[in-house]
Design a protein around this motif. Structure first.
Motif: not given
Length: 174
Positions: A167-168, A75, A163, A170-172
């Motif tokens: 992964e979170e 990430v 977060v 990355a999503g944000l």
């Protein structure tokens, strides 16, 4: 490009895992995640073991072999394509940590240029647009967007965007 400052300990590097392993291996004391919720490590330990935290964290080599947080490498590498990524660590708190942290970053995050590694004491000097950190004290004077990375000690903090995983992140941010 926006500037993104990322804390090292408990965000990129799993300091808790090392302490948990050391207490079990060296002291025969098992620390569970439940014991750590909402507490600093020293608050979760029997009184006679609390000096070990300070002893170990100040020893040369402690920060050199910390486990990398799951998905952090991938990430952060992707983030570095979209943001100007800086690692901001309060390394001054533990004088023996400088070389360990530098070598750790060079090994696990070789794509982060040495000019983007900031070892400091007080993170109020950080002038990034976004900061990901597990310690809310580092957001006190921060003028950008603070993102709290979950750690057992900050479990009950609700004042910040949070977060739980890379992964979170990355999503944000991707």
């Amino acid at each position: 490009m926006l500037k993104l400052a990322i804390d090292m300990d408990e965000v990129m590097a799993d300091t808790w895992a090392k302490f948990i392993h050391r207490f079990k291996e060296r002291e025969g004391f098992e620390i569970t995640t439940e014991m750590l919720i909402g507490k600093e490590l020293s608050q979760a330990l029997p009184h006679e073991l609390t000096p070990k935290v300070k002893e170990w964290i100040n020893e040369k080599g402690f920060f050199r072999d910390l486990p990398v947080m799951k998905d952090a490498q991938e990430v952060v590498k992707e983030l570095s394509k979209k943001y100007e990524v800086f690692v901001a660590s309060a390394a001054s708190e533990f004088r023996n940590s400088y070389e360990d942290k530098y070598d750790w970053l060079e090994e696990h995050f070789p794509f982060i240029d040495w000019r983007h590694i900031v070892f400091c004491g007080d993170k109020s000097i950080i002038g990034a647009d976004i900061m990901i950190d597990d310690r809310i004290r580092n957001f006190a004077q921060f003028k950008g967007r603070p993102i709290l990375f979950s750690s057992p000690h900050n479990h009950f903090v609700t004042d910040y965007e949070r977060v739980n995983t890379w992964e979170e992140v990355a999503g944000l941010l991707l």
